[in-house]
Scaffold this active site. Structure first.
Site, short mmCIF file in Angstrom:
data_model
loop_
_atom_site.label_atom_id
_atom_site.label_comp_id
_atom_site.label_asym_id
_atom_site.label_seq_id
_atom_site.Cartn_x
_atom_site.Cartn_y
_atom_site.Cartn_z
N HIS A 59 -6.37 -15.09 9.30
CA HIS A 59 -5.15 -14.30 9.46
C HIS A 59 -5.36 -13.07 10.35
O HIS A 59 -4.57 -12.12 10.29
CB HIS A 59 -4.62 -13.87 8.09
CG HIS A 59 -4.25 -15.04 7.21
ND1 HIS A 59 -4.65 -15.14 5.90
CD2 HIS A 59 -3.53 -16.15 7.48
CE1 HIS A 59 -4.19 -16.28 5.39
NE2 HIS A 59 -3.52 -16.92 6.33
N PRO A 101 0.83 -1.21 0.00
CA PRO A 101 0.00 0.00 0.00
C PRO A 101 0.86 1.26 0.00
O PRO A 101 1.84 1.34 0.73
CB PRO A 101 -0.79 -0.10 1.31
CG PRO A 101 -0.64 -1.50 1.77
CD PRO A 101 0.63 -2.02 1.19
N GLU A 102 0.50 2.22 -0.85
CA GLU A 102 1.20 3.50 -0.87
C GLU A 102 0.21 4.55 -0.36
O GLU A 102 -0.87 4.21 0.14
CB GLU A 102 1.68 3.80 -2.31
CG GLU A 102 2.61 2.68 -2.82
CD GLU A 102 3.14 2.93 -4.22
OE1 GLU A 102 3.24 4.09 -4.64
OE2 GLU A 102 3.46 1.94 -4.91
N LYS A 127 2.94 6.72 4.31
CA LYS A 127 2.31 5.40 4.53
C LYS A 127 2.15 5.10 6.01
O LYS A 127 1.72 4.02 6.39
CB LYS A 127 3.18 4.31 3.90
CG LYS A 127 3.51 4.55 2.43
CD LYS A 127 4.54 3.52 1.95
CE LYS A 127 5.29 4.04 0.74
NZ LYS A 127 6.39 3.15 0.35
N ARG A 137 14.42 -2.61 -7.47
CA ARG A 137 12.96 -2.52 -7.64
C ARG A 137 12.60 -2.62 -9.12
O ARG A 137 13.25 -2.04 -9.97
CB ARG A 137 12.43 -1.18 -7.09
CG ARG A 137 12.86 -0.85 -5.69
CD ARG A 137 12.31 -1.81 -4.65
NE ARG A 137 10.86 -1.79 -4.57
CZ ARG A 137 10.17 -0.92 -3.81
NH1 ARG A 137 10.80 -0.03 -3.08
NH2 ARG A 137 8.85 -0.96 -3.78
N LYS A 150 20.87 15.64 -4.55
CA LYS A 150 21.15 14.21 -4.42
C LYS A 150 21.69 13.64 -5.72
O LYS A 150 21.06 13.75 -6.76
CB LYS A 150 19.87 13.45 -4.06
CG LYS A 150 19.43 13.76 -2.65
CD LYS A 150 18.13 13.06 -2.35
CE LYS A 150 17.80 13.13 -0.88
NZ LYS A 150 18.64 12.26 -0.07
N ARG A 196 0.88 -12.08 5.69
CA ARG A 196 2.33 -12.30 5.71
C ARG A 196 3.02 -11.69 6.92
O ARG A 196 4.21 -11.84 7.11
CB ARG A 196 2.96 -11.74 4.43
CG ARG A 196 2.37 -12.38 3.17
CD ARG A 196 2.88 -11.65 1.93
NE ARG A 196 1.88 -11.68 0.86
CZ ARG A 196 1.81 -10.79 -0.13
NH1 ARG A 196 2.66 -9.78 -0.16
NH2 ARG A 196 0.90 -10.89 -1.05
#
Ligand SMILES: [Zn+2]
Length: 323
Positions: free
Chosen positions: A119, A2-3, A67, A308, A198, A141
């Protein structure tokens, strides 16, 4: 994972149900949910103190930065000495129930008599303005996390005059998180200047939650496509206007995703009522490897960047533009 839009969908659902509600009972069904992925051995005493700390307290609100999600608490049930590392003199409203969805966590609102999902890791009986029910944390998980945390001043945003703004109180685990693009104090020019310092790939900079929080793999790919910037482009070598364009695109794409309840990247993401979002139908590059680009028909390429999966149209997203 989830973002920001998915966590915000959950936050809104929880807020409608839980604001002003009292936790009448807290039950941890699986102690691992109080640990972290690297430390899942949670002593029984911590389970007991977690449950005791929450019983009888009132949920003031449901908050989020990026998040990270947390619920500031008030009431007599909270005792500083029952919280790991806490002090007995702590003010009651300095604490929050932190809830991180992790990879597969779900916060669900149920009737007490509803069947328990296998779960389910924790159950909170709640009673409040929206009625009586149960908040259940379901996590297949167990990459999610629950904890009682101190509220601390978070990263400062930008104030009305352009100087450093107020430091909003956030749960301790969110103290290092930068503002997310939906927050009032978030400034595209300020964050763009931070990016420009950066010497890393733009996608890497976007995923660094300390600079701007809430953007994950899906919306980073979508924002970079929308802005026409290659994910591997060095932030330090891009024109500031290009970086600003990426940040604006991130905010836009996440706002559109929020309108439809987020992206159901897998079957596990659901809102508090168990419904999935459907923004995946609007994704332009993420998960579309080999399919034609919506703008130029070039097949979308998948590359691995910083470990990623990254989706890019090599024609629309030019590799590098010097400042
Ligand atoms: Zn294209």
């Amino acid at each position: 994972m989830p973002e920001l839009p998915e966590v915000e969908s959950v936050r809104r659902g929880l807020s409608a149900w839980l604001t002003g509600a009292t936790i009448t009972r807290a039950q941890v069904l699986d102690a691992r949910i109080l640990g972290t992925t690297s430390a899942r051995n949670v002593p029984a005493e911590r389970v007991v103190s977690f449950e005791r700390a929450l019983e009888g307290v009132r949920i003031v609100s449901v908050e989020r930065r990026g998040k990270y999600m947390w619920m500031p608490l008030a009431g007599d049930g909270l005792r500083g000495d029952s919280v790991a590392g806490g002090s007995e003199t702590a003010e009651v409203d300095e604490w929050a129930l932190a809830m991180h969805l992790g990879m597969s966590g779900q916060a669900r609102i149920h009737e007490a008599e509803d069947q328990l999902h296998p779960h389910t890791r924790a159950v909170f009986d709640v009673a409040g303005p929206a009625g009586v029910g149960q908040l259940r944390f379901v996590d297949q998980r167990i990459f999610g996390h629950l904890g009682v945390e101190r509220l601390v001043p978070g990263v400062a945003g930008v104030g009305a005059t352009g100087t450093a703004g107020e430091r909003r109180l956030v749960a301790e685990s969110a103290s290092g998180a930068g503002l997310d693009p939906f927050e009032g104090g978030f400034s595209v020019p300020v964050v763009a200047r931070a990016f420009a310092r950066k010497n890393v790939a733009m996608k890497t900079a976007l995923l660094d939650q300390r600079v701007v929080s809430g953007v994950g793999n899906i919306y980073a790919d979508e924002a970079l496509f929308e802005a026409g910037v290659h994910p591997a482009a060095r932030a330090s070598r891009l024109r500031i206007s290009r970086i600003e364009r990426v940040l604006e695109a991130a905010r836009d794409v996440m706002a559109r995703a929020l309108e439809v309840g987020g992206t159901s990247f897998d079957a596990l993401y659901v809102n508090v009522n168990g419904e999935s979002g459907y923004f995946e139908r609007s994704l332009q590059v993420y998960g579309r490897e080999g399919q034609p680009c919506v703008r130029c028909s070039t097949p979308i390429t998948r590359v691995v960047l910083g470990g990623r999966s990254t989706h890019v149209c090599v024609r629309c997203q030019k590799p590098q533009r010097l400042r």
